[in-house]
Design an enzyme around this catalytic site. Structure first.
Site, PDB file in Angstrom:
ATOM      1  N   LYS A  11       0.858  -1.211   0.000  1.00 25.81           N
ATOM      2  CA  LYS A  11       0.000   0.000   0.000  1.00 25.81           C
ATOM      3  C   LYS A  11       0.881   1.242   0.000  1.00 25.81           C
ATOM      4  O   LYS A  11       2.057   1.193   0.377  1.00 25.81           O
ATOM      5  CB  LYS A  11      -0.929   0.041   1.223  1.00 25.81           C
ATOM      6  N   VAL A 100      11.514  -4.031   2.127  1.00 26.72           N
ATOM      7  CA  VAL A 100      11.279  -4.272   3.559  1.00 26.72           C
ATOM      8  C   VAL A 100      11.518  -2.984   4.372  1.00 26.72           C
ATOM      9  O   VAL A 100      12.410  -2.194   4.045  1.00 26.72           O
ATOM     10  CB  VAL A 100      12.216  -5.402   4.044  1.00 26.72           C
ATOM     11  N   ALA A 102       9.759  -0.278   4.589  1.00 25.15           N
ATOM     12  CA  ALA A 102       9.733   0.742   3.540  1.00 25.15           C
ATOM     13  C   ALA A 102       8.557   1.708   3.648  1.00 25.15           C
ATOM     14  O   ALA A 102       8.470   2.656   2.883  1.00 25.15           O
ATOM     15  CB  ALA A 102       9.670   0.043   2.179  1.00 25.15           C
ATOM     16  N   ASP A 141      -2.197  -1.687  10.176  1.00 21.07           N
ATOM     17  CA  ASP A 141      -2.412  -1.679   8.723  1.00 21.07           C
ATOM     18  C   ASP A 141      -2.950  -3.005   8.185  1.00 21.07           C
ATOM     19  O   ASP A 141      -3.282  -3.092   6.998  1.00 21.07           O
ATOM     20  CB  ASP A 141      -1.087  -1.378   7.996  1.00 21.07           C
TER      21      ASP A 141
HETATM   22  C1  LIG Z   1       2.923   4.485   9.385  1.00 18.88           C
HETATM   23  C2  LIG Z   1       1.916   3.532   8.800  1.00 18.88           C
HETATM   24  C3  LIG Z   1       0.974   4.322   7.874  1.00 18.88           C
HETATM   25  O1  LIG Z   1       0.104   3.491   7.147  1.00 18.88           O
HETATM   26  O2  LIG Z   1       2.439   2.512   7.996  1.00 18.88           O
HETATM   27  P1  LIG Z   1       3.961   1.961   7.714  1.00 18.88           P
HETATM   28  O3  LIG Z   1       4.861   3.094   7.448  1.00 18.88           O
HETATM   29  O4  LIG Z   1       4.351   1.178   8.943  1.00 18.88           O
HETATM   30  O5  LIG Z   1       3.809   1.057   6.508  1.00 18.88           O
HETATM   31  C4  LIG Z   1       1.027   2.892   9.916  1.00 18.88           C
HETATM   32  O6  LIG Z   1       0.429   3.905  10.703  1.00 18.88           O
HETATM   33  C5  LIG Z   1       1.770   1.930  10.787  1.00 18.88           C
HETATM   34  O7  LIG Z   1       1.040   0.745  10.774  1.00 18.88           O
HETATM   35  P2  LIG Z   1       1.652  -0.648  11.329  1.00 18.88           P
HETATM   36  O8  LIG Z   1       3.045  -0.820  10.779  1.00 18.88           O
HETATM   37  O9  LIG Z   1       0.641  -1.718  11.068  1.00 18.88           O
HETATM   38  O10 LIG Z   1       1.776  -0.266  12.830  1.00 18.88           O
HETATM   39  P3  LIG Z   1       1.643  -1.118  14.178  1.00 18.88           P
HETATM   40  O11 LIG Z   1       2.418  -2.379  14.028  1.00 18.88           O
HETATM   41  O12 LIG Z   1       0.227  -1.172  14.615  1.00 18.88           O
HETATM   42  O13 LIG Z   1       2.425  -0.145  15.157  1.00 18.88           O
HETATM   43  C6  LIG Z   1       3.812   0.017  15.130  1.00 18.88           C
HETATM   44  C7  LIG Z   1       4.155   1.170  16.037  1.00 18.88           C
HETATM   45  O14 LIG Z   1       3.840   2.424  15.390  1.00 18.88           O
HETATM   46  C8  LIG Z   1       3.298   3.352  16.306  1.00 18.88           C
HETATM   47  N1  LIG Z   1       1.918   3.701  15.898  1.00 18.88           N
HETATM   48  C9  LIG Z   1       1.284   2.969  14.930  1.00 18.88           C
HETATM   49  C10 LIG Z   1       0.008   3.314  14.530  1.00 18.88           C
HETATM   50  C11 LIG Z   1      -0.609   4.423  15.138  1.00 18.88           C
HETATM   51  N2  LIG Z   1      -1.830   4.798  14.803  1.00 18.88           N
HETATM   52  N3  LIG Z   1       0.042   5.132  16.094  1.00 18.88           N
HETATM   53  C12 LIG Z   1       1.296   4.795  16.470  1.00 18.88           C
HETATM   54  O15 LIG Z   1       1.893   5.460  17.326  1.00 18.88           O
HETATM   55  C13 LIG Z   1       3.355   2.680  17.679  1.00 18.88           C
HETATM   56  O16 LIG Z   1       4.590   3.039  18.247  1.00 18.88           O
HETATM   57  C14 LIG Z   1       3.389   1.197  17.342  1.00 18.88           C
HETATM   58  O17 LIG Z   1       4.046   0.449  18.325  1.00 18.88           O
HETATM   59  N1  LIG Z   2       6.648 -10.849   6.602  1.00 24.17           N
HETATM   60  C1  LIG Z   2       7.476  -9.788   6.758  1.00 24.17           C
HETATM   61  N2  LIG Z   2       7.832  -9.038   5.694  1.00 24.17           N
HETATM   62  C2  LIG Z   2       8.652  -7.962   5.853  1.00 24.17           C
HETATM   63  N3  LIG Z   2       9.185  -7.593   7.031  1.00 24.17           N
HETATM   64  C3  LIG Z   2       8.851  -8.285   8.114  1.00 24.17           C
HETATM   65  C4  LIG Z   2       7.982  -9.406   8.029  1.00 24.17           C
HETATM   66  N4  LIG Z   2       7.807  -9.873   9.271  1.00 24.17           N
HETATM   67  C5  LIG Z   2       8.522  -9.102  10.090  1.00 24.17           C
HETATM   68  N5  LIG Z   2       9.189  -8.155   9.422  1.00 24.17           N
HETATM   69  C6  LIG Z   2      10.032  -7.116  10.036  1.00 24.17           C
HETATM   70  O1  LIG Z   2       9.204  -5.970  10.189  1.00 24.17           O
HETATM   71  C7  LIG Z   2       9.912  -4.766   9.994  1.00 24.17           C
HETATM   72  C8  LIG Z   2       9.050  -3.803   9.173  1.00 24.17           C
HETATM   73  O2  LIG Z   2       8.958  -4.301   7.851  1.00 24.17           O
HETATM   74  P1  LIG Z   2       7.746  -3.965   6.870  1.00 24.17           P
HETATM   75  O3  LIG Z   2       6.495  -4.591   7.356  1.00 24.17           O
HETATM   76  O4  LIG Z   2       8.201  -4.343   5.498  1.00 24.17           O
HETATM   77  O5  LIG Z   2       7.716  -2.397   6.984  1.00 24.17           O
HETATM   78  P2  LIG Z   2       6.615  -1.285   6.907  1.00 24.17           P
HETATM   79  O6  LIG Z   2       5.638  -1.522   8.036  1.00 24.17           O
HETATM   80  O7  LIG Z   2       7.378  -0.015   7.059  1.00 24.17           O
HETATM   81  O8  LIG Z   2       5.998  -1.374   5.570  1.00 24.17           O
HETATM   82  C9  LIG Z   2      11.243  -5.138   9.348  1.00 24.17           C
HETATM   83  O9  LIG Z   2      12.270  -4.757  10.209  1.00 24.17           O
HETATM   84  C10 LIG Z   2      11.208  -6.656   9.150  1.00 24.17           C
HETATM   85  O10 LIG Z   2      12.389  -7.285   9.572  1.00 24.17           O
END
Ligand SMILES: C[C@@](CO)(OP(=O)(O)O)[C@H](O)COP(=O)(O)OP(=O)(O)OC[C@H]1O[C@@H](n2ccc(N)nc2=O)[C@H](O)[C@@H]1O
Ligand SMILES: Nc1ncnc2c1ncn2[C@@H]1O[C@H](COP(=O)(O)OP(=O)(O)O)[C@@H](O)[C@H]1O
Length: 316
Positions: A11, A100, A102, A141
């Site tokens: 996404k 990853v 990312a 997410d």
């Molecule tokens: C920033 C975003 C934007 O879509 O995506 P990514 O960059 O990770 O892909 C999301 O909010 C990430 O979602 P996700 O990666 O599923 O987060 P989670 O595992 O639930 O949370 C990881 C950590 O991010 C912080 N967190 C996450 C979501 C939220 N609404 N508030 C937070 O403060 C918290 O510290 C939590 O411990």
């Molecule tokens: N199935 C998986 N695919 C990618 N990364 C993973 C997975 N399971 C655990 N991880 C760990 O989660 C962390 C976040 O990775 P990723 O989910 O790709 O990032 P983001 O939430 O930023 O899109 C990485 O440090 C990676 O080692």
């Protein structure tokens, strides 16, 4: 059937606004999430033994319990112990295409695929909303990754309101392979720098009102207006990530000056930066230009497009 193959799309965040802190330590968000064609392939297979095994060749992806796909299988085993003992363990093979750490929800979409795959393997017949509810316990997410398409996400990102499907929009994605941004770090730093006082501070509120307006991008989506969507892209986390990672800022600035770019933004907590291109041809040209400007092999570039689906089962 003893095995299923699934497509798990990444996404991007077309919009990410941090509304404030929450008592549970997360942040209250207003986001627009969009599935893209860049996807991992996941195979979920029944085992005769009662364990969970994960295979993935990507060096940055763990195969132990810290893999989100492993945790998804473990969750299903705990929630449905009878099915687990009837059907046995699960072997999960991840073919990684999504970069990853990312900001593209790579781990979350793998977990989503495992929930959908095990539901099929164990003949559970769960509804999409039941799967999304389970997914929310694994990560904010994950529910969106199950549903896919275009959606408004609120709460901590797990509460979804679907938007109409967008006609494909062409994208270029750029990410330095060795650069990872931790999501907890990004939110923690945002809280430290701007805190919840940010939204109560009247000076900032005026600036914020002009900068942030999710209604405008929703309207642009409803109008299927890619140029207008591109003008309304927003991500509050850029405020902490861009100053800390000059390479991400450089990509952002480089994309902004390319002919054919309608808009550019960092996705999620980064470090991936995406550009919306006017056409597939221009997307390819933008990719080429960026490659010429930054010949560093560490830089990964992808031409992709928006898609309307979440997890899909591949017919075997
Ligand atoms: C920033 C975003 C934007 O879509 O995506 P990514 O960059 O990770 O892909 C999301 O909010 C990430 O979602 P996700 O990666 O599923 O987060 P989670 O595992 O639930 O949370 C990881 C950590 O991010 C912080 N967190 C996450 C979501 C939220 N609404 N508030 C937070 O403060 C918290 O510290 C939590 O411990
Ligand atoms: N199935 C998986 N695919 C990618 N990364 C993973 C997975 N399971 C655990 N991880 C760990 O989660 C962390 C976040 O990775 P990723 O989910 O790709 O990032 P983001 O939430 O930023 O899109 C990485 O440090 C990676 O080692």
């Amino acid at each position: 059937m003893r095995s299923y193959s699934l497509i798990a799309p990444a996404k991007i965040n077309l919009y990410l606004e941090i509304i404030g802190d929450r008592p549970d330590g997360y942040h209250e968000l207003a986001m627009i999430l969009q599935s893209i064609d860049l996807a991992d392939q996941i195979e979920v297979r029944s085992l005769s033994t009662d364990n969970i095994r994960v295979h993935c060749h990507h060096p940055q992806v763990p195969t132990d319990k810290s893999n989100l796909a492993y945790r998804a299988a473990e969750l299903m085993a705990t929630q449905f112990p009878d099915a687990f003992s009837n059907y046995g363990g699960v072997e999960i093979t991840i073919k990684k295409q999504i970069p990853v750490a990312a900001g593209l929800a790579g781990g979350s979409t793998n977990a989503a695929a495992v929930l959908v795959g095990i539901d099929l393997l164990w003949h559970l017949g769960l509804t999409q909303s039941e799967l999304e509810e389970l997914g929310a316990t694994l990560g904010s997410d994950v529910p969106f990754c199950i549903a896919g398409g275009t959606a408004i996400a609120t709460g901590r990102g797990e509460q979804l309101a679907p938007l109409p499907n967008l006609a494909p929009i062409h994208l270029v994605l750029a990410k330095y392979r060795s650069l990872e941004v931790s999501t907890p770090w990004a939110y923690k730093t945002y809280r430290q720098q701007f805190g919840s006082t940010y939204i109560r501070d009247s000076d900032n509120l005026a600036a914020r009102a002009s900068a942030v307006h999710s209604g405008a991008i929703v309207k642009a989506i409803l109008n299927q207006d890619a140029a207008e969507i591109s003008q309304k892209l927003h991500n509050d986390l850029e405020r902490v990530v861009l100053p800390a990672y000059p390479q991400v800022l450089q990509l952002r600035e480089l994309f902004a000056t390319q002919p054919g770019v309608l808009g550019t933004m960092m996705s999620g907590s980064g470090p991936t930066v995406f550009a919306i291109a006017q056409s597939l041809q221009l997307a390819e040209a933008i990719k080429l230009n960026v490659r010429q400007a930054i010949p560093d092999e560490d830089l990964e570039l992808f031409v992709t497009r928006t898609t309307t689906h979440g997890i899909q089962i591949v017919p075997i």
